[in-house]
Design an enzyme around this catalytic site. Structure first.
Site, PDB file in Angstrom:
ATOM      1  N   MET B   1      66.338  86.363  20.568  1.00 16.64           N
ATOM      2  CA  MET B   1      65.245  86.289  21.524  1.00 16.64           C
ATOM      3  C   MET B   1      65.826  86.154  22.939  1.00 16.64           C
ATOM      4  SD  MET B   1      62.622  86.474  19.489  1.00 16.64           S
ATOM      5  CE  MET B   1      61.098  85.610  19.850  1.00 16.64           C
ATOM      6  N   CYS B   2      64.936  86.174  23.873  1.00 20.46           N
ATOM      7  CA  CYS B   2      65.389  86.285  25.256  1.00 20.46           C
ATOM      8  C   CYS B   2      64.420  85.496  26.130  1.00 20.46           C
ATOM      9  CB  CYS B   2      65.383  87.741  25.691  1.00 20.46           C
ATOM     10  SG  CYS B   2      66.190  88.847  24.517  1.00 20.46           S
ATOM     11  N   GLN B   3      64.655  85.530  27.413  1.00 24.13           N
ATOM     12  CA  GLN B   3      63.689  84.938  28.342  1.00 24.13           C
ATOM     13  C   GLN B   3      63.440  85.884  29.502  1.00 24.13           C
ATOM     14  OE1 GLN B   3      63.381  80.942  29.368  1.00 24.13           O
ATOM     15  NE2 GLN B   3      63.632  80.230  27.262  1.00 24.13           N
ATOM     16  N   ASN B 108      60.934  90.171  25.564  1.00 20.32           N
ATOM     17  CA  ASN B 108      61.281  89.006  24.748  1.00 20.32           C
ATOM     18  C   ASN B 108      60.584  89.180  23.408  1.00 20.32           C
ATOM     19  OD1 ASN B 108      59.365  86.256  24.219  1.00 20.32           O
ATOM     20  ND2 ASN B 108      61.549  86.040  23.853  1.00 20.32           N
TER      21      ASN B 108
END
Lengths: 261, 261
Positions: B1-3, B108
């Site tokens: 996952m990411c932001q 995301n």
């Protein structure tokens, strides 16, 4: 008009020395003060830094000059606006995707009546208003129309790109650097020079600022690096001038293909 | 996952304060250490900075944090790789041209079986191997198939983008920031928050590092700025959480369109 700087090498190299010279021509030792850009390839993509201000006065250019981004293919450009206003949209290098690779293009020259190169579709639409980006879009569209995928025989593509560059250069000076992430294409209708550095490495002094380098200290024994520029960047090396309307294709630091009328 | 981090404003603004917080989450206060990127729009194009390393350890990210690049639309992303290796090709934001404008996209989430979104042509071909870039290519191709040119009624486009985002989110979490240079599109299938800052401006403290700002000192009286992020970046302001599967379209710092099932 503008100035170009390209590099191709067999091992990832940085271009800090050459870029230090080029950026001086962007508003200091020369008048190319309307923007600058530089593309560093990594794999099939590239990192592209663009700024519509004079490189000689840019803190970002100064940061890039000191930041050792290593790459096997680098394309840089400083701009003196002849067609199109000074803005980000008109700042080289330009970039588009074709065949799942990022292609990048920078141009020195001035094309008259460039819209006579008809864009048959909207596949590549210019974002800015320069002759250069327009010619790049036309070139990519032409390639895609001729080759839906990369040809088995890569020289078919090279020959095609050479012919299209000759076509475009009918409209005016067309000195370019182009890359598809695998090769660096350098076409000179009027003005490009190159130098290949390999062991035994020597020293060189930049023409545009008081800076020298001993390539023995910065390179490995097996490094082979070719630099292409509008005008030679060093005063004490033997740069080779391109013939008029000559295309050189570089890979791993050396010329792997060359076309001349 | 990411932001994700996005900004939209009525006057060109810089994002140094928010980016200072985000970059800490890239390897310091959080685990998103597999790359970072940021796009700053100027006109129809954007300046895109990408690096496949942890932002918290990046000298380039530190430079950007301190360099006041002003823009009305900014999209930033820090990556924790879930699909696709850690390399430049897989670093967000991704970028393509459509209708002569540069579109930019960051994601995301994690899409399963993303190739079930069939690409009907090679108009937009992924360069890297992420679910995210693939979904971006599919979205742009879908838009182009539905609208050869920007529709007269722009809400037709907004409604279409909303429907396609809902389609994609059937495959997994799909929280995105997207821009066509005119609007900032923020779609949350599961997780986004936003805050709009305007006069009377107050103070705020970043959650991720010891940094505070008095927006009265940094903004003009008439500035209106909306910031969108995966998680609120400040601890002392009232961030508004998106509903599940909500699209907000921002221009000049405010929400100009909003879609919810």
């Amino acid at each position: 008009m503008c100035q170009l700087l390209g590099m191709n090498s067999n091992n990832p190299s940085d271009i800090r020395f050459s870029f230090a010279g080029l950026m001086q021509r962007g508003g200091n030792t020369d008048t190319h003060a309307d923007g600058w850009g530089i593309a560093f390839y990594e794999g099939k993509a590239c990192r592209l830094f663009l700024e519509p201000i004079a490189s000689a006065q840019s803190k970002m250019a100064e940061f890039i000059r000191a930041y050792p981004i290593k790459s096997q293919i680098i394309i840089s450009h400083i701009r003196r606006a002849t067609q199109g206003s000074v803005c980000l949209e008109n700042t080289h290098p330009f970039s588009r995707e074709l065949w799942g690779r990022q292609w990048t293009f920078a141009h020195n020259g001035h094309l008259k009546n460039f819209r006579s190169l008809a864009l048959a579709s909207d596949r590549y639409t210019p974002i800015g208003s320069t002759d250069s980006e327009y010619a790049f879009c036309w070139l990519l569209e032409s390639i895609l129309q001729a080759f839906a995928a990369p040809p088995d025989n890569i020289t078919d593509l090279w020959q095609f790109i050479y012919q299209r560059c000759c076509d475009i250069s009918q409209l005016g000076p067309f000195n370019i650097l182009l890359s598809d992430s695998k090769y660096l294409y350098a076409f000179a209708s009027t003005r490009l020079s190159s130098i290949t550095r390999r062991a035994p490495f020597g020293q060189a002094h930049l023409k545009d600022c008081d800076m020298a380098i001993d390539f023995k200290q910065t390179n490995h024994e097996n490094d082979v690096i070719t630099v292409v520029a509008t005008e030679p960047l060093t005063g004490d090396e033997n740069w080779e001038k391109f013939a008029d309307c000559e295309l050189k294709i570089l890979q791993h630091g050396i010329v792997v293909g060359s076309y001349l009328a």
